[in-house]
Write a protein that holds these residues in place. Structure first.
Motif, PDB file in Angstrom:
ATOM      1  N   HIS A  79      15.962  22.518  37.728  1.00  2.74           N
ATOM      2  CA  HIS A  79      15.607  22.903  39.095  1.00  2.74           C
ATOM      3  C   HIS A  79      16.813  23.631  39.671  1.00  2.74           C
ATOM      4  CE1 HIS A  79      17.918  19.312  39.682  1.00  2.74           C
ATOM      5  NE2 HIS A  79      17.730  19.240  40.986  1.00  2.74           N
ATOM      6  N   HIS A  81      18.776  22.976  42.554  1.00  3.51           N
ATOM      7  CA  HIS A  81      19.799  22.393  43.427  1.00  3.51           C
ATOM      8  C   HIS A  81      21.170  22.854  42.946  1.00  3.51           C
ATOM      9  CE1 HIS A  81      17.006  18.949  44.983  1.00  3.51           C
ATOM     10  NE2 HIS A  81      16.869  20.086  45.651  1.00  3.51           N
ATOM     11  N   HIS A  84      23.197  22.019  39.878  1.00  2.00           N
ATOM     12  CA  HIS A  84      22.633  22.384  38.574  1.00  2.00           C
ATOM     13  C   HIS A  84      22.704  23.888  38.269  1.00  2.00           C
ATOM     14  CE1 HIS A  84      20.954  18.331  37.928  1.00  2.00           C
ATOM     15  NE2 HIS A  84      21.117  18.317  39.237  1.00  2.00           N
ATOM     16  N   HIS A 158      10.884  14.749  42.473  1.00  3.65           N
ATOM     17  CA  HIS A 158      12.292  14.706  42.891  1.00  3.65           C
ATOM     18  C   HIS A 158      12.365  14.480  44.408  1.00  3.65           C
ATOM     19  CE1 HIS A 158      16.514  15.284  42.879  1.00  3.65           C
ATOM     20  NE2 HIS A 158      16.608  16.588  42.778  1.00  3.65           N
ATOM     21  N   ASP A 176      17.556  13.977  37.947  1.00  3.72           N
ATOM     22  CA  ASP A 176      16.992  14.410  39.228  1.00  3.72           C
ATOM     23  C   ASP A 176      15.505  14.111  39.368  1.00  3.72           C
ATOM     24  OD1 ASP A 176      19.521  15.975  38.703  1.00  3.72           O
ATOM     25  OD2 ASP A 176      19.157  16.402  40.810  1.00  3.72           O
TER      26      ASP A 176
HETATM   27 ZN   LIG Z   1      18.351  17.788  42.443  1.00  7.42          ZN
END
Ligand SMILES: [Zn+2]
Ligand SMILES: [Zn+2]
Length: 263
Positions: A79, A81, A84, A158, A176
């Motif tokens: 994902h 965020h 990451h 999530h 996550d």
């Molecule tokens: Zn996350």
């Protein structure tokens, strides 16, 4: 049928802030225990001559150099965020040496977000800066095969958004996530090792990450032989966890190596 062998390296298993957090904040972690030094969550998958990295967070360059990984064949995103994706532009250094665009795999929403936030890695941003990645869209539940590395992506809850988890042979990666639906659970059934989000142990106020209670509920159904916790906050001390948790659940640590088989 031939059994194929590979290895997963836990590049990082800390929470979004890492441990120690900036400002040398160790929380409840003993600073003298090297396994408490946790970088942002990521793994590398190695099979034969292929290396695939999942996520490129703020510690990406340090992690790759620490593990002496000299070649990356593809990056896959869970994902978008920041913990990451923040260091996606480090891929430019690899491009500069190989002149080959890095295959980049993400689901449709993540691809769109990455392209808007990091357009300079997808498009020619100036005469000096070429695009460095080649995007490929992931469809959850559709098996992927990257240079012979087979994995099945699945959607994870999530909290306020979703992320992708991956089944990779007899290994499962669920960073996550706060919960998994039946499709995800069925995808993971039969795995030997599960690296799973457990940001905190007992705090009931969970919003986007699982706690130990949730992990145990899911494990009841998945029944992996060995669990390693990831995305751990600075209040989770390695040795304390080792004393408190059952033997089949261990805190992860940066540099942990897990053997993987595909059959
Ligand atoms: Zn996350
Ligand atoms: Zn995260």
């Amino acid at each position: 049928m031939t059994v194929q062998m590979g290895e997963v390296i836990v590049l990082g298993c800390g929470c979004s802030k890492g441990t120690p957090q900036i400002g040398n904040y160790w929380g409840k972690c003993d600073p003298t225990e090297p396994k408490n030094n946790r970088t942002r969550p990521s793994i590398a998958i190695k099979k034969d001559d292929t290396t695939i990295v999942i996520d490129t967070g703020p510690d990406f360059r340090t992690q790759i150099n620490r593990e002496n990984i000299t070649k990356i064949d593809a990056v896959v995103y869970t994902h978008t965020h920041s913990d990451h994706v923040a260091c996606i532009d480090e891929l430019r250094a690899l491009y500069d040496r190989t002149k080959e665009r890095m295959p980049l795999y993400a689901d449709a929403a993540s691809l769109q977000d990455l392209k808007s936030r990091f357009s300079f890695v997808f498009e020619q941003s100036s005469i000096l800066y070429a695009p460095v990645v080649e995007p490929y869209e992931i469809t959850p539940q559709t098996p992927m095969n990257i240079h012979g590395v087979e994995m099945i992506p699945f959607t994870q809850d999530h909290g306020l958004s979703t992320s992708l988890g991956f089944r990779i042979g007899d290994f499962g990666y669920s960073t996550d996530m706060i919960n998994l639906d039946d499709t995800a659970i069925n995808t993971l059934k039969g795995i030997k090792t599960w690296v799973v989000d457990c940001a905190n142990l007992y705090d009931e106020r969970i919003f986007v990450h699982a706690n130990l209670k949730r992990v145990l509920e899911l494990q009841e159904k998945i029944n992996a032989k060995q669990l390693y916790l990831t995305h751990m906050k600075a209040n989770l001390d390695y040795q304390t966890l080792c004393r408190e948790l059952p033997a089949h659940i261990r805190p992860g640590f940066d540099g942990l190596r897990i053997s993987v088989t595909w059959d």
